[in-house]
Design a protein around this motif. Structure first.
Motif, PDB file in Angstrom:
ATOM      1  N   ARG A  83       0.867  -1.190   0.000  1.00  0.00           N
ATOM      2  CA  ARG A  83       0.000   0.000   0.000  1.00  0.00           C
ATOM      3  C   ARG A  83       0.895   1.227   0.000  1.00  0.00           C
ATOM      4  O   ARG A  83       1.657   1.451   0.930  1.00  0.00           O
ATOM      5  CB  ARG A  83      -0.851  -0.001   1.275  1.00  0.00           C
ATOM      6  N   CYS A  84       0.786   2.007  -1.048  1.00  0.00           N
ATOM      7  CA  CYS A  84       1.609   3.205  -1.156  1.00  0.00           C
ATOM      8  C   CYS A  84       1.300   4.165  -0.018  1.00  0.00           C
ATOM      9  O   CYS A  84       0.141   4.326   0.383  1.00  0.00           O
ATOM     10  CB  CYS A  84       1.334   3.877  -2.497  1.00  0.00           C
ATOM     11  N   ARG A  85       2.340   4.799   0.491  1.00  0.00           N
ATOM     12  CA  ARG A  85       2.147   5.712   1.628  1.00  0.00           C
ATOM     13  C   ARG A  85       1.577   7.068   1.185  1.00  0.00           C
ATOM     14  O   ARG A  85       1.256   7.896   2.026  1.00  0.00           O
ATOM     15  CB  ARG A  85       3.476   5.895   2.372  1.00  0.00           C
ATOM     16  N   ARG A  87      -1.281   7.756  -1.508  1.00  0.00           N
ATOM     17  CA  ARG A  87      -2.738   7.674  -1.470  1.00  0.00           C
ATOM     18  C   ARG A  87      -3.219   6.239  -1.642  1.00  0.00           C
ATOM     19  O   ARG A  87      -4.266   5.996  -2.223  1.00  0.00           O
ATOM     20  CB  ARG A  87      -3.345   8.619  -2.504  1.00  0.00           C
ATOM     21  N   ALA A  88      -2.400   5.301  -1.116  1.00  0.00           N
ATOM     22  CA  ALA A  88      -2.853   3.925  -0.873  1.00  0.00           C
ATOM     23  C   ALA A  88      -2.849   2.953  -2.052  1.00  0.00           C
ATOM     24  O   ALA A  88      -3.208   1.797  -1.862  1.00  0.00           O
ATOM     25  CB  ALA A  88      -4.227   3.891  -0.214  1.00  0.00           C
ATOM     26  N   ALA A  89      -2.439   3.332  -3.243  1.00  0.00           N
ATOM     27  CA  ALA A  89      -2.446   2.356  -4.343  1.00  0.00           C
ATOM     28  C   ALA A  89      -1.491   1.193  -4.007  1.00  0.00           C
ATOM     29  O   ALA A  89      -0.498   1.390  -3.313  1.00  0.00           O
ATOM     30  CB  ALA A  89      -1.986   3.029  -5.639  1.00  0.00           C
ATOM     31  N   GLN A 103       7.757   0.671  -7.664  1.00  0.00           N
ATOM     32  CA  GLN A 103       7.342   2.040  -7.961  1.00  0.00           C
ATOM     33  C   GLN A 103       5.824   2.113  -8.048  1.00  0.00           C
ATOM     34  O   GLN A 103       5.186   1.326  -8.764  1.00  0.00           O
ATOM     35  CB  GLN A 103       7.957   2.536  -9.259  1.00  0.00           C
ATOM     36  N   CYS A 104       5.249   3.048  -7.303  1.00  0.00           N
ATOM     37  CA  CYS A 104       3.800   3.195  -7.329  1.00  0.00           C
ATOM     38  C   CYS A 104       3.373   3.718  -8.706  1.00  0.00           C
ATOM     39  O   CYS A 104       3.946   4.678  -9.220  1.00  0.00           O
ATOM     40  CB  CYS A 104       3.338   4.154  -6.239  1.00  0.00           C
ATOM     41  N   PRO A 105       2.325   3.084  -9.304  1.00  0.00           N
ATOM     42  CA  PRO A 105       1.926   3.478 -10.651  1.00  0.00           C
ATOM     43  C   PRO A 105       1.141   4.793 -10.696  1.00  0.00           C
ATOM     44  O   PRO A 105       0.919   5.332 -11.769  1.00  0.00           O
ATOM     45  CB  PRO A 105       1.029   2.313 -11.087  1.00  0.00           C
ATOM     46  N   GLY A 108       4.105   7.857  -8.805  1.00  0.00           N
ATOM     47  CA  GLY A 108       5.517   7.543  -9.006  1.00  0.00           C
ATOM     48  C   GLY A 108       6.410   7.500  -7.784  1.00  0.00           C
ATOM     49  O   GLY A 108       7.629   7.521  -7.925  1.00  0.00           O
ATOM     50  N   TRP A 109       5.846   7.406  -6.581  1.00  0.00           N
ATOM     51  CA  TRP A 109       6.726   7.247  -5.428  1.00  0.00           C
ATOM     52  C   TRP A 109       7.476   5.915  -5.577  1.00  0.00           C
ATOM     53  O   TRP A 109       6.881   4.892  -5.934  1.00  0.00           O
ATOM     54  CB  TRP A 109       5.920   7.245  -4.117  1.00  0.00           C
ATOM     55  N   GLY A 110       8.761   5.927  -5.257  1.00  0.00           N
ATOM     56  CA  GLY A 110       9.589   4.724  -5.456  1.00  0.00           C
ATOM     57  C   GLY A 110      10.127   4.208  -4.132  1.00  0.00           C
ATOM     58  O   GLY A 110      10.613   4.981  -3.296  1.00  0.00           O
TER      59      GLY A 110
HETATM   60  S1  FES Z   1      -0.759   6.765  -4.578  1.00  0.00           S
HETATM   61 FE1  FES Z   1       1.250   6.102  -4.773  1.00  0.00          FE
HETATM   62  S2  FES Z   1       2.325   7.779  -5.539  1.00  0.00           S
HETATM   63 FE2  FES Z   1       0.342   8.508  -5.257  1.00  0.00          FE
END
Ligand code: FES
Ligand SMILES: [Fe+2]
Length: 420
Positions: A83-85, A87-89, A103-105, A108-110
Protein backbone atom coordinates in the motif's frame (compact mmCIF):
# COMPACT_ATOMS: atom_id res chain seq x y z
CA UNK A 1 -30.42 -2.68 43.47
CA UNK A 2 -29.40 -2.88 39.82
CA UNK A 3 -27.62 -5.82 38.33
CA UNK A 4 -25.12 -4.91 35.61
CA UNK A 5 -25.80 -6.87 32.46
CA UNK A 6 -22.81 -8.93 31.42
CA UNK A 7 -21.78 -8.20 27.86
CA UNK A 8 -21.48 -11.44 25.84
CA UNK A 9 -17.87 -12.03 24.79
CA UNK A 10 -16.91 -13.61 21.43
CA UNK A 11 -15.23 -16.42 23.36
CA UNK A 12 -18.65 -17.40 24.73
CA UNK A 13 -19.30 -18.97 21.33
CA UNK A 14 -16.88 -21.78 22.24
CA UNK A 15 -17.99 -24.32 24.82
CA UNK A 16 -14.99 -26.66 24.63
CA UNK A 17 -16.74 -29.55 22.84
CA UNK A 18 -19.18 -27.52 20.75
CA UNK A 19 -19.23 -24.09 19.13
CA UNK A 20 -22.12 -21.82 18.32
CA UNK A 21 -23.27 -21.37 14.74
CA UNK A 22 -22.71 -17.57 14.50
CA UNK A 23 -19.04 -18.60 14.38
CA UNK A 24 -19.52 -18.99 10.61
CA UNK A 25 -22.10 -16.28 9.97
CA UNK A 26 -21.57 -13.17 12.08
CA UNK A 27 -20.07 -10.28 10.11
CA UNK A 28 -19.10 -8.24 13.16
CA UNK A 29 -17.37 -11.29 14.62
CA UNK A 30 -15.39 -11.69 11.39
CA UNK A 31 -14.09 -8.14 11.69
CA UNK A 32 -13.08 -8.87 15.30
CA UNK A 33 -11.23 -11.99 14.17
CA UNK A 34 -9.21 -10.00 11.65
CA UNK A 35 -8.11 -7.67 14.41
CA UNK A 36 -7.69 -10.03 17.36
CA UNK A 37 -6.34 -13.10 15.53
CA UNK A 38 -4.85 -12.18 12.16
CA UNK A 39 -3.74 -8.78 13.47
CA UNK A 40 -2.03 -10.20 16.54
CA UNK A 41 -0.48 -13.58 15.82
CA UNK A 42 2.16 -15.10 13.54
CA UNK A 43 0.67 -15.63 10.08
CA UNK A 44 2.34 -17.76 7.38
CA UNK A 45 3.22 -15.67 4.31
CA UNK A 46 5.64 -17.60 2.08
CA UNK A 47 8.29 -20.30 1.73
CA UNK A 48 11.90 -19.23 1.23
CA UNK A 49 12.14 -21.15 -2.05
CA UNK A 50 9.60 -18.69 -3.50
CA UNK A 51 12.11 -15.86 -3.07
CA UNK A 52 15.41 -17.60 -3.89
CA UNK A 53 17.50 -14.62 -5.08
CA UNK A 54 18.29 -11.09 -4.03
CA UNK A 55 15.38 -8.97 -5.31
CA UNK A 56 12.94 -11.93 -5.46
CA UNK A 57 9.48 -11.16 -4.17
CA UNK A 58 6.10 -12.81 -3.81
CA UNK A 59 2.74 -11.27 -2.93
CA UNK A 60 0.82 -12.66 0.03
CA UNK A 61 -1.69 -11.69 2.74
CA UNK A 62 -1.86 -11.28 6.49
CA UNK A 63 -5.55 -11.64 7.15
CA UNK A 64 -7.16 -9.31 4.62
CA UNK A 65 -4.12 -7.09 4.27
CA UNK A 66 -2.04 -7.49 1.11
CA UNK A 67 1.70 -7.80 1.72
CA UNK A 68 4.87 -8.22 -0.29
CA UNK A 69 7.51 -10.72 0.88
CA UNK A 70 10.90 -9.72 -0.52
CA UNK A 71 14.57 -10.63 -0.23
CA UNK A 72 16.81 -7.56 -0.25
CA UNK A 73 20.37 -7.16 -1.51
CA UNK A 74 21.76 -8.30 1.85
CA UNK A 75 19.63 -11.46 1.74
CA UNK A 76 17.40 -10.13 4.48
CA UNK A 77 13.71 -10.94 4.19
CA UNK A 78 11.17 -8.13 4.57
CA UNK A 79 7.38 -8.29 4.70
CA UNK A 80 5.62 -5.01 4.04
CA UNK A 81 2.09 -3.86 3.39
CA UNK A 82 1.37 -3.53 -0.33
CA UNK A 83 0.00 0.00 0.00
CA UNK A 84 1.61 3.21 -1.16
CA UNK A 85 2.15 5.71 1.63
CA UNK A 86 0.87 8.52 -0.61
CA UNK A 87 -2.74 7.67 -1.47
CA UNK A 88 -2.85 3.92 -0.87
CA UNK A 89 -2.45 2.36 -4.34
CA UNK A 90 -0.85 -1.09 -4.33
CA UNK A 91 2.78 -0.78 -5.39
CA UNK A 92 3.00 -4.35 -6.73
CA UNK A 93 0.45 -6.30 -8.77
CA UNK A 94 2.80 -9.01 -10.04
CA UNK A 95 2.30 -12.33 -8.23
CA UNK A 96 5.98 -13.11 -7.93
CA UNK A 97 9.19 -12.10 -9.65
CA UNK A 98 12.41 -10.19 -9.30
CA UNK A 99 12.93 -6.46 -9.06
CA UNK A 100 15.29 -3.81 -7.78
CA UNK A 101 12.54 -1.54 -6.41
CA UNK A 102 8.78 -0.98 -6.25
CA UNK A 103 7.34 2.04 -7.96
CA UNK A 104 3.80 3.19 -7.33
CA UNK A 105 1.93 3.48 -10.65
CA UNK A 106 -0.19 6.46 -9.54
CA UNK A 107 2.21 9.36 -8.84
CA UNK A 108 5.52 7.54 -9.01
CA UNK A 109 6.73 7.25 -5.43
CA UNK A 110 9.59 4.72 -5.46
CA UNK A 111 10.45 2.26 -2.67
CA UNK A 112 13.53 0.14 -2.06
CA UNK A 113 13.54 -3.62 -1.43
CA UNK A 114 13.47 -2.88 2.30
CA UNK A 115 10.37 -0.68 1.88
CA UNK A 116 12.14 2.63 2.41
CA UNK A 117 10.90 5.58 0.36
CA UNK A 118 13.72 6.30 -2.06
CA UNK A 119 12.30 9.06 -4.18
CA UNK A 120 9.22 10.88 -5.41
CA UNK A 121 8.57 13.17 -8.36
CA UNK A 122 8.72 16.93 -7.71
CA UNK A 123 9.42 16.65 -3.97
CA UNK A 124 9.80 20.42 -3.51
CA UNK A 125 6.01 20.80 -3.18
CA UNK A 126 6.20 18.94 0.13
CA UNK A 127 8.60 21.50 1.59
CA UNK A 128 12.06 21.01 2.97
CA UNK A 129 11.03 19.31 6.19
CA UNK A 130 9.28 16.37 4.45
CA UNK A 131 10.53 13.27 6.27
CA UNK A 132 11.17 10.52 3.72
CA UNK A 133 12.19 8.09 6.44
CA UNK A 134 8.75 8.30 8.01
CA UNK A 135 7.05 7.42 4.70
CA UNK A 136 8.42 3.95 3.92
CA UNK A 137 6.05 1.03 3.30
CA UNK A 138 4.59 -0.25 6.55
CA UNK A 139 6.66 -3.21 7.73
CA UNK A 140 5.78 -6.30 9.70
CA UNK A 141 7.91 -8.31 12.06
CA UNK A 142 9.31 -11.38 10.26
CA UNK A 143 10.74 -14.69 11.46
CA UNK A 144 11.15 -18.03 9.75
CA UNK A 145 11.49 -21.66 10.71
CA UNK A 146 12.61 -24.43 8.33
CA UNK A 147 12.06 -22.11 5.36
CA UNK A 148 8.53 -21.18 6.49
CA UNK A 149 8.26 -17.40 6.63
CA UNK A 150 5.78 -15.92 9.11
CA UNK A 151 4.95 -12.28 9.70
CA UNK A 152 3.02 -10.37 12.32
CA UNK A 153 1.75 -6.88 13.02
CA UNK A 154 2.25 -7.56 16.74
CA UNK A 155 5.60 -6.23 17.96
CA UNK A 156 4.95 -7.67 21.43
CA UNK A 157 4.38 -11.26 20.35
CA UNK A 158 6.50 -14.19 21.56
CA UNK A 159 9.23 -15.45 19.22
CA UNK A 160 7.99 -17.63 16.34
CA UNK A 161 9.66 -20.79 17.65
CA UNK A 162 7.90 -20.56 20.98
CA UNK A 163 4.57 -19.87 19.21
CA UNK A 164 5.08 -23.02 17.10
CA UNK A 165 5.29 -25.00 20.36
CA UNK A 166 4.91 -28.75 19.82
CA UNK A 167 4.51 -28.26 16.04
CA UNK A 168 8.25 -27.68 15.55
CA UNK A 169 9.14 -31.36 15.73
CA UNK A 170 6.47 -32.15 13.13
CA UNK A 171 7.65 -29.40 10.78
CA UNK A 172 11.16 -30.91 10.99
CA UNK A 173 9.75 -34.34 10.11
CA UNK A 174 7.63 -32.94 7.26
CA UNK A 175 10.64 -31.32 5.64
CA UNK A 176 12.22 -34.77 5.21
CA UNK A 177 10.07 -34.93 2.08
CA UNK A 178 13.01 -33.30 0.38
CA UNK A 179 14.54 -36.81 0.34
CA UNK A 180 17.92 -35.30 1.24
CA UNK A 181 17.36 -32.14 -0.85
CA UNK A 182 15.85 -28.88 0.41
CA UNK A 183 12.09 -28.53 -0.02
CA UNK A 184 11.08 -26.36 -2.95
CA UNK A 185 7.77 -24.89 -4.08
CA UNK A 186 6.98 -26.43 -7.49
CA UNK A 187 3.84 -24.43 -8.18
CA UNK A 188 0.42 -23.69 -6.83
CA UNK A 189 -3.20 -23.21 -7.68
CA UNK A 190 -5.74 -21.06 -5.92
CA UNK A 191 -9.47 -21.08 -5.50
CA UNK A 192 -12.08 -19.55 -3.25
CA UNK A 193 -15.00 -21.29 -1.59
CA UNK A 194 -18.19 -19.64 -0.33
CA UNK A 195 -17.68 -20.42 3.34
CA UNK A 196 -16.09 -19.19 6.54
CA UNK A 197 -12.32 -19.65 7.04
CA UNK A 198 -12.75 -21.79 10.15
CA UNK A 199 -14.57 -24.47 8.15
CA UNK A 200 -11.26 -25.07 6.41
CA UNK A 201 -9.26 -24.69 9.62
CA UNK A 202 -11.27 -27.60 11.03
CA UNK A 203 -10.62 -29.86 8.06
CA UNK A 204 -6.93 -30.77 7.81
CA UNK A 205 -6.74 -32.84 10.99
CA UNK A 206 -10.22 -34.35 10.52
CA UNK A 207 -9.76 -38.01 9.61
CA UNK A 208 -13.41 -38.80 10.25
CA UNK A 209 -14.48 -37.35 6.90
CA UNK A 210 -11.86 -39.16 4.85
CA UNK A 211 -13.58 -42.46 3.92
CA UNK A 212 -16.87 -40.64 3.29
CA UNK A 213 -15.92 -37.48 1.39
CA UNK A 214 -12.93 -39.08 -0.33
CA UNK A 215 -14.60 -42.29 -1.46
CA UNK A 216 -14.00 -41.46 -5.10
CA UNK A 217 -10.31 -40.85 -4.36
CA UNK A 218 -10.05 -44.23 -2.59
CA UNK A 219 -11.75 -45.91 -5.53
CA UNK A 220 -9.21 -44.41 -7.91
CA UNK A 221 -6.24 -46.06 -6.12
CA UNK A 222 -4.69 -49.47 -6.59
CA UNK A 223 -5.32 -51.99 -3.79
CA UNK A 224 -1.94 -51.43 -2.11
CA UNK A 225 -2.34 -47.62 -1.99
CA UNK A 226 -5.97 -47.93 -0.92
CA UNK A 227 -4.85 -50.02 2.07
CA UNK A 228 -2.53 -47.24 3.29
CA UNK A 229 -5.45 -44.80 3.26
CA UNK A 230 -7.78 -46.98 5.34
CA UNK A 231 -6.23 -45.59 8.50
CA UNK A 232 -9.33 -45.22 10.65
CA UNK A 233 -8.81 -48.68 12.14
CA UNK A 234 -5.05 -48.22 12.47
CA UNK A 235 -2.71 -47.04 15.19
CA UNK A 236 -2.86 -43.35 14.25
CA UNK A 237 -3.81 -40.50 16.54
CA UNK A 238 -4.53 -36.77 16.70
CA UNK A 239 -2.65 -34.57 19.13
CA UNK A 240 -3.11 -31.01 20.37
CA UNK A 241 0.33 -29.42 19.96
CA UNK A 242 -0.41 -26.21 21.86
CA UNK A 243 -1.35 -22.70 20.63
CA UNK A 244 -4.09 -24.05 18.36
CA UNK A 245 -1.82 -26.35 16.35
CA UNK A 246 -2.52 -30.05 15.89
CA UNK A 247 -1.17 -33.12 14.14
CA UNK A 248 -3.10 -36.08 12.74
CA UNK A 249 -0.96 -39.17 12.27
CA UNK A 250 -2.61 -41.41 9.69
CA UNK A 251 0.25 -43.76 8.84
CA UNK A 252 2.57 -44.14 11.84
CA UNK A 253 5.08 -46.08 9.73
CA UNK A 254 5.52 -42.94 7.57
CA UNK A 255 6.06 -40.40 10.36
CA UNK A 256 9.84 -40.43 9.99
CA UNK A 257 10.63 -40.93 6.32
CA UNK A 258 14.17 -42.05 7.17
CA UNK A 259 12.96 -45.05 9.19
CA UNK A 260 12.84 -48.59 7.74
CA UNK A 261 14.28 -47.63 4.40
CA UNK A 262 14.84 -51.35 3.78
CA UNK A 263 11.09 -51.98 3.59
CA UNK A 264 9.72 -53.13 0.21
CA UNK A 265 9.14 -50.34 -2.29
CA UNK A 266 5.39 -50.09 -3.03
CA UNK A 267 4.50 -51.29 -6.48
CA UNK A 268 3.29 -47.87 -7.63
CA UNK A 269 6.78 -46.46 -7.04
CA UNK A 270 8.75 -49.28 -8.67
CA UNK A 271 9.02 -47.65 -12.10
CA UNK A 272 10.32 -44.45 -10.49
CA UNK A 273 12.87 -46.43 -8.43
CA UNK A 274 14.11 -48.13 -11.58
CA UNK A 275 14.34 -44.82 -13.43
CA UNK A 276 16.47 -43.40 -10.60
CA UNK A 277 18.70 -46.49 -10.58
CA UNK A 278 19.12 -46.13 -14.36
CA UNK A 279 20.15 -42.51 -13.81
CA UNK A 280 22.93 -43.77 -11.56
CA UNK A 281 21.56 -43.01 -8.09
CA UNK A 282 22.87 -45.51 -5.50
CA UNK A 283 20.28 -47.85 -3.94
CA UNK A 284 20.17 -46.15 -0.53
CA UNK A 285 19.50 -42.77 -2.15
CA UNK A 286 16.90 -44.29 -4.49
CA UNK A 287 15.02 -45.62 -1.45
CA UNK A 288 15.24 -42.32 0.39
CA UNK A 289 13.99 -40.33 -2.60
CA UNK A 290 11.19 -42.76 -3.43
CA UNK A 291 10.03 -42.77 0.20
CA UNK A 292 10.03 -38.96 0.22
CA UNK A 293 8.04 -38.80 -3.04
CA UNK A 294 5.19 -40.71 -1.36
CA UNK A 295 4.93 -38.02 1.34
CA UNK A 296 4.75 -38.02 5.11
CA UNK A 297 2.06 -40.05 6.88
CA UNK A 298 0.60 -37.15 8.84
CA UNK A 299 -1.25 -33.87 8.46
CA UNK A 300 -0.17 -30.85 10.45
CA UNK A 301 -2.39 -27.85 11.08
CA UNK A 302 -0.88 -24.55 12.25
CA UNK A 303 -3.21 -21.97 13.70
CA UNK A 304 -4.45 -19.79 12.05
CA UNK A 305 -3.70 -20.18 8.35
CA UNK A 306 -1.39 -22.94 7.11
CA UNK A 307 -1.47 -26.70 7.04
CA UNK A 308 0.79 -29.42 5.71
CA UNK A 309 -0.33 -32.65 4.11
CA UNK A 310 1.15 -35.31 1.82
CA UNK A 311 3.13 -33.24 -0.69
CA UNK A 312 1.74 -29.73 -0.21
CA UNK A 313 1.01 -26.71 1.97
CA UNK A 314 -2.55 -25.44 2.17
CA UNK A 315 -2.88 -21.78 3.01
CA UNK A 316 -6.15 -20.10 3.86
CA UNK A 317 -7.06 -16.45 3.55
CA UNK A 318 -10.17 -14.94 5.11
CA UNK A 319 -11.86 -12.73 2.48
CA UNK A 320 -15.21 -12.08 4.17
CA UNK A 321 -17.34 -13.94 6.65
CA UNK A 322 -18.67 -16.24 3.92
CA UNK A 323 -15.71 -16.40 1.56
CA UNK A 324 -12.25 -17.91 1.95
CA UNK A 325 -9.28 -18.09 -0.40
CA UNK A 326 -7.25 -21.29 -0.56
CA UNK A 327 -3.77 -21.80 -2.02
CA UNK A 328 -2.53 -25.32 -2.64
CA UNK A 329 1.24 -25.19 -2.90
CA UNK A 330 2.93 -28.25 -4.37
CA UNK A 331 6.32 -29.17 -2.91
CA UNK A 332 9.27 -30.96 -4.43
CA UNK A 333 12.98 -31.46 -4.10
CA UNK A 334 15.28 -28.53 -4.87
CA UNK A 335 17.97 -30.01 -7.12
CA UNK A 336 16.36 -33.47 -6.90
CA UNK A 337 15.75 -35.82 -9.82
CA UNK A 338 13.31 -34.50 -12.43
CA UNK A 339 11.47 -37.84 -12.42
CA UNK A 340 10.90 -37.60 -8.65
CA UNK A 341 9.51 -34.07 -8.82
CA UNK A 342 7.34 -35.03 -11.79
CA UNK A 343 5.84 -37.90 -9.80
CA UNK A 344 5.23 -35.66 -6.79
CA UNK A 345 3.32 -33.26 -9.00
CA UNK A 346 1.21 -36.11 -10.43
CA UNK A 347 0.42 -37.37 -6.89
CA UNK A 348 -0.45 -33.83 -5.84
CA UNK A 349 -2.73 -33.37 -8.85
CA UNK A 350 -4.42 -36.71 -8.20
CA UNK A 351 -5.69 -35.55 -4.81
CA UNK A 352 -5.34 -31.76 -4.64
CA UNK A 353 -5.45 -30.67 -8.25
CA UNK A 354 -8.38 -28.70 -9.67
CA UNK A 355 -9.45 -31.89 -11.44
CA UNK A 356 -8.22 -34.14 -8.62
CA UNK A 357 -10.24 -36.63 -6.59
CA UNK A 358 -9.76 -34.91 -3.21
CA UNK A 359 -10.00 -31.14 -3.08
CA UNK A 360 -13.14 -30.67 -5.16
CA UNK A 361 -14.99 -33.02 -2.80
CA UNK A 362 -13.65 -31.18 0.26
CA UNK A 363 -14.68 -27.82 -1.21
CA UNK A 364 -18.19 -29.14 -1.86
CA UNK A 365 -18.73 -30.13 1.77
CA UNK A 366 -17.17 -26.90 3.13
CA UNK A 367 -19.69 -24.99 1.04
CA UNK A 368 -22.51 -27.18 2.32
CA UNK A 369 -21.51 -26.52 5.94
CA UNK A 370 -21.93 -22.79 5.30
CA UNK A 371 -25.29 -23.29 3.58
CA UNK A 372 -26.48 -25.62 6.33
CA UNK A 373 -25.76 -23.12 9.10
CA UNK A 374 -28.76 -21.12 7.83
CA UNK A 375 -30.80 -24.00 9.25
CA UNK A 376 -30.64 -22.61 12.75
CA UNK A 377 -28.52 -20.70 15.22
CA UNK A 378 -30.05 -22.70 18.05
CA UNK A 379 -28.17 -25.83 16.98
CA UNK A 380 -24.48 -26.16 17.90
CA UNK A 381 -21.54 -27.33 15.77
CA UNK A 382 -20.30 -30.46 17.55
CA UNK A 383 -16.58 -31.04 18.04
CA UNK A 384 -16.90 -33.61 20.81
CA UNK A 385 -15.84 -36.73 18.95
CA UNK A 386 -13.17 -38.84 20.61
CA UNK A 387 -13.43 -37.48 24.14
CA UNK A 388 -14.22 -41.01 25.31
CA UNK A 389 -10.61 -42.15 25.28
CA UNK A 390 -8.46 -39.02 24.99
CA UNK A 391 -5.26 -39.19 27.02
CA UNK A 392 -2.73 -36.50 27.94
CA UNK A 393 -0.03 -36.08 25.29
CA UNK A 394 3.26 -34.20 25.44
CA UNK A 395 1.72 -30.79 24.66
CA UNK A 396 -2.02 -31.38 24.98
CA UNK A 397 -4.66 -34.08 24.68
CA UNK A 398 -4.10 -36.99 22.31
CA UNK A 399 -7.04 -38.90 20.86
CA UNK A 400 -8.06 -41.52 18.32
CA UNK A 401 -7.08 -40.69 14.74
CA UNK A 402 -10.69 -39.72 14.00
CA UNK A 403 -11.13 -37.65 17.18
CA UNK A 404 -11.99 -33.95 16.96
CA UNK A 405 -9.01 -33.12 19.17
CA UNK A 406 -7.53 -30.85 16.49
CA UNK A 407 -10.71 -28.80 16.26
CA UNK A 408 -10.90 -28.46 20.02
CA UNK A 409 -7.25 -27.29 19.99
CA UNK A 410 -7.99 -24.65 17.33
CA UNK A 411 -11.12 -23.36 19.08
CA UNK A 412 -9.32 -23.25 22.44
CA UNK A 413 -6.75 -20.91 20.86
CA UNK A 414 -9.47 -18.98 19.04
CA UNK A 415 -11.24 -18.40 22.37
CA UNK A 416 -8.00 -17.35 24.06
CA UNK A 417 -7.23 -14.81 21.36
CA UNK A 418 -10.77 -13.47 21.01
CA UNK A 419 -11.12 -12.93 24.75
CA UNK A 420 -7.85 -10.99 25.07
S1 FES B 1 -0.76 6.77 -4.58
FE1 FES B 1 1.25 6.10 -4.77
S2 FES B 1 2.33 7.78 -5.54
FE2 FES B 1 0.34 8.51 -5.26
FE1 LIG C 1 -10.53 -33.86 2.87
Amino acid sequence: MTIAATQPQPGDLVEFDRVKTPMYEDEALFEEELERIFGRTWVWVAHTSEIPDKGSFVRSWVGRQPVIVVRDRKNEIHVMVNRCRHRAATVCEVKKGKTSSFQCPYHGWGYGLDGSLRGLPYPEQYGEDFDKEAHGLKKLRVESYQGMIFATFNEEIEPLESFLAGAKKWIDLFMKQGGGFPIKVLGEHQFTFPGNWKIQLENTTDAYHFPVVHKSFLQSLDKEAEATFTFLEGEGFVEDLGNGHSVMVMMPELVDLDDNLDAAIPQRFEALAQELRDEGYPEDQVRKIVRAVGGAGFNLNLFPNVSFSLSFFRVLRPINVRETGIRHIALGMDGGPVAANRMRLRLHEHFQGPLGFGSPDDAEVWERVQRGTLGGEDLPILVNRGLVDEVPGEHGPRGHVSAETGMRAAYKMWKRMMDQ
